[in-house]
Design an enzyme around this catalytic site. Structure first.
Site, PDB file in Angstrom:
ATOM      1  CG  ASP A  29      -1.719  -1.286   1.326  1.00 19.32           C
ATOM      2  OD1 ASP A  29      -2.880  -1.280   0.945  1.00 19.32           O
ATOM      3  OD2 ASP A  29      -1.145  -2.301   1.779  1.00 19.32           O
ATOM      4  CG  ASP A  61     -17.587   6.312  14.471  1.00 13.54           C
ATOM      5  OD1 ASP A  61     -17.764   7.473  14.080  1.00 13.54           O
ATOM      6  OD2 ASP A  61     -16.625   5.980  15.183  1.00 13.54           O
ATOM      7  CG  ASP A  81     -28.549   5.584   9.437  1.00 12.35           C
ATOM      8  OD1 ASP A  81     -28.704   6.051  10.582  1.00 12.35           O
ATOM      9  OD2 ASP A  81     -28.298   6.285   8.444  1.00 12.35           O
ATOM     10  CG  HIS A  95     -15.139   9.914  14.014  1.00 11.28           C
ATOM     11  ND1 HIS A  95     -15.287   8.685  14.623  1.00 11.28           N
ATOM     12  CD2 HIS A  95     -14.251  10.606  14.770  1.00 11.28           C
ATOM     13  CE1 HIS A  95     -14.532   8.646  15.705  1.00 11.28           C
ATOM     14  NE2 HIS A  95     -13.888   9.802  15.820  1.00 11.28           N
ATOM     15  CD  GLU A 106      -8.760  -5.249  -0.802  1.00 16.09           C
ATOM     16  OE1 GLU A 106      -9.636  -4.418  -1.117  1.00 16.09           O
ATOM     17  OE2 GLU A 106      -8.419  -6.203  -1.518  1.00 16.09           O
ATOM     18  CB  VAL A 233     -16.099  -2.262  28.794  1.00 15.07           C
ATOM     19  CG1 VAL A 233     -15.701  -0.848  28.413  1.00 15.07           C
ATOM     20  CG2 VAL A 233     -17.586  -2.482  28.552  1.00 15.07           C
ATOM     21  CB  SER A 281     -11.801   8.561  17.827  1.00 18.83           C
ATOM     22  OG  SER A 281     -12.792   9.226  18.511  1.00 18.83           O
TER      23      SER A 281
END
Lengths: 373, 230
Positions: A29, A61, A81, A95, A106, A233, A281
């Protein structure tokens, strides 16, 4: 002479590092050399034993750009959604697309960036609108829906800043406990408020408002409360290239057990491009991708074993820093005009200090590292 | 004559020694390790110097690296809506809160200042969020000159989330909800309902929440808080 020797040593180290990287399996890549976090967390080494992820990962997200050429082959068929109530869950903010790229852009497709998982099954569960805002009810529903549809890892970046001493409100907590009962891991950004989460209020403040005739009064009462974090978590803090806690990252070893690179990150952006950003994030998806690699390599593991395996191979980086110590000693007295003043001799020493920069912020100063995979 | 010359010579010698001592001291002070504000605790004021002890002082250790300029989050980071309560210090208003407050103001109320010098502002804004009416609760300290809020929370103004003990409301709960003019809508979470009502009055919101806390068969009721990228 000394500087020539040191230059030679530096160059030798540099070339040996380059050769070391080249000896490992590098994807082709185009931007992979700029993705500093891959080298930092030992992804190149980890990929020698495991590079594809056969685990369903849900990104809770702003949605994901389904048309992005570096993502579309690694997206699953399960999307929802919760904001607009449809099954497309297209990103309209950017985001979620950035997060998805860090988990599973990929790799080795001669394009853009590489995710932690070369091949992946990522689902988009959109809970945040085009401004990056949403509601706890949708977050709770998304957690339940993702767990019910066979997702084993959920990645979330939405706000969980403390409400009355709690990381999660009751609805979200209940959904997380449901996911826990289904053996699903929930990876969550620790937050970008530079807060010590160990110091969360243990007294829950309850504010109510009431009318007293024409008066409107504010009433406050306190109830003891301890933060509840279910065992599935993982809250993730952010680090810099120098293995320091990113200045914005929340911390506190009781709440944030691990950190991962989160500054100057490069990933996929909305509209098919690539960009740079930072925040916890973007640390969380590195942990999600890493958990997916571990779980794929060890499908017999339950979520606790997978989580513990991640903590076990995580590194405790040691950094040398120079500390200045200044001392002074009394020499004598001298006259300044009409006054006598004490004269001191000051000396400043440079002391090399070995420190574990993450100590105190994260359990054992752990930073995500996959070399031991 | 000889004696006077000797006295003069001795006096000169004494003055010379004094000057020399003074010069040496000054050299040591200035040339060897002249203190600067950065690396010494020596005060600038010479009067203060006279009273200084001769103890060795160490500069305070740097506790941690200072935040770097480029560690600031970029535009992709939106900051959190739900601010933690630290103390009576102002909290930074998040982007999302600013966005909500840029909406149409429907209703605003201010409480009296309480015994701790804190008052609240309860405002309902019309927004483009999924649930349009948003209640913003902000606490202000009467002592805080900046006028910034010390606590701010945003939530849907027209419903609460309620968890029913047995999953579905029984006759008693149904009657209590009907008296409060509440409509129930189930969510994906078993037993969790959206309890909807008129969302234009901040006090009605709180009265309904209080009434629900006393309703039979409810595990909890809580606001549907606004979340944002963090």
């Amino acid at each position: 002479m000394v500087s020539k020797v040191s230059k030679f040593v530096s160059l030798s180290i540099y070339f040996s590092l380059i050769l070391d990287i080249q000896a490992q399996e590098l994807p082709n890549d185009s931007l992979v050399q700029m993705q500093w976090h891959l080298q930092k967390i030992g992804a190149f080494t980890a990929w020698e034993s495991q590079k594809d992820c056969d685990v369903k990962i849900a990104v809770l997200d702003t949605g994901i750009d389904h048309q992005h050429l570096d993502l579309k082959n690694n997206l699953s068929e399960d999307h929802y959604d919760f904001v607009n109530k449809n099954e497309i869950a297209q990103d309209d903010h950017g985001h979620g697309t950035f997060v998805a790229g860090l988990i599973g852009a990929e790799a080795n497709n001669a394009k853009g960036v590489a995710g932690i998982c070369w091949r992946a099954q990522i689902s988009s569960f959109k809970v945040l609108n085009r401004n990056g805002a949403g509601f706890t009810s949708d977050a709770a529903q998304a957690i339940i829906a993702a767990a019910n549809s066979g997702h084993e890892i959920l990645n979330a970046s939405f706000g969980h800043s403390p409400i009355n001493g709690q990381i999660y409100n009751q609805s979200t907590l209940q959904a997380l406990q449901y996911a826990e009962s289904r053996g699903v891991l929930f990876v969550n950004a620790a937050g970008n408020s530079n807060l010590d989460l160990n110091r969360l209020n243990t007294r829950k403040m309850i504010v109510t408002y009431a009318r007293r005739g024409r008066r409107l009064v504010r009433q406050v009462r306190y109830v003891d409360s301890q933060p509840i974090i279910p065992s599935n978590v993982i809250l993730v803090g952010a680090t810099t290239k120098e293995d320091q806690r990113s200045s914005f990252s929340n911390y506190g070893n009781k709440i944030v057990p691990i950190a991962a690179p989160g500054s100057q990150m490069i990933s996929t952006t909305l509209g098919g491009g690539y960009g740079s950003s930072q925040g916890t994030s973007f640390s969380a998806p590195l942990v999600s991708g890493s958990l997916a690699l571990i779980w794929t390599k060890h499908p017999e593991y339950n979520f606790t074993q997978t989580k513990n395996a991640l903590y076990q191979i995580a590194e405790n980086p040691e950094v040398k820093t120079i500390k200045h110590q200044t001392s002074r000693t009394f020499v004598g007295w001298a006259k300044r005009g009409r006054r006598w003043v004490a004269v001191y001799k000051t000396t400043t020493k440079e002391i090399e200090v070995s420190s574990k920069p993450l100590q105190g912020f994260f359990i054992g100063g752990k930073r995500l590292d996959l070399k031991g995979l | 004559m000889k004696t006077s010359l000797l006295i003069l010579l001795n006096l000169g010698l004494l003055i010379g020694i004094m000057f020399a001592w003074n010069d040496v001291s000054s050299d040591e002070y200035q040339s060897e390790d002249a203190p600067t504000k950065k690396d010494t605790i020596l005060p600038d004021d010479e009067d203060a110097l006279i009273e200084e002890s001769t103890d060795i002082h160490w500069t305070p250790e740097r506790k941690e690296e200072l935040p770097r300029e480029n560690d600031k989050n970029d535009s992709l980071q939106k900051g959190s809506q739900l601010q933690p309560l630290k103390s009576n210090e102002p909290v930074k208003e998040s982007q999302i809160l600013k966005k909500i407050k840029s909406g149409k103001l429907i209703h605003q109320l201010q409480t009296e200042t309480d015994s701790e010098g804190v008052y609240s502002m309860l405002s309902i804004y019309q927004t483009d969020l999924k649930y349009k009416n948003i209640l913003v609760e902000e606490d202000f300290s009467a002592l805080e000159e900046s006028g910034s809020a010390i606590r701010s929370i945003a939530m849907a103004a027209d419903h609460l989330l309620i968890q029913i003990d047995d999953g579905t409301p029984d006759a008693n709960l149904s009657q209590a909800l009907a008296e409060l003019e509440i409509q129930l809508e189930p969510t994906e979470t078993p037993g969790l309902y959206r309890a909807s009502f008129d969302g234009s009055d901040p006090i009605k919101f709180h009265e309904t929440q209080q009434a629900l806390q006393e309703a039979p068969g409810l595990k909890f009721s809580e606001p549907d808080y606004v979340i944002s990228l963090d």
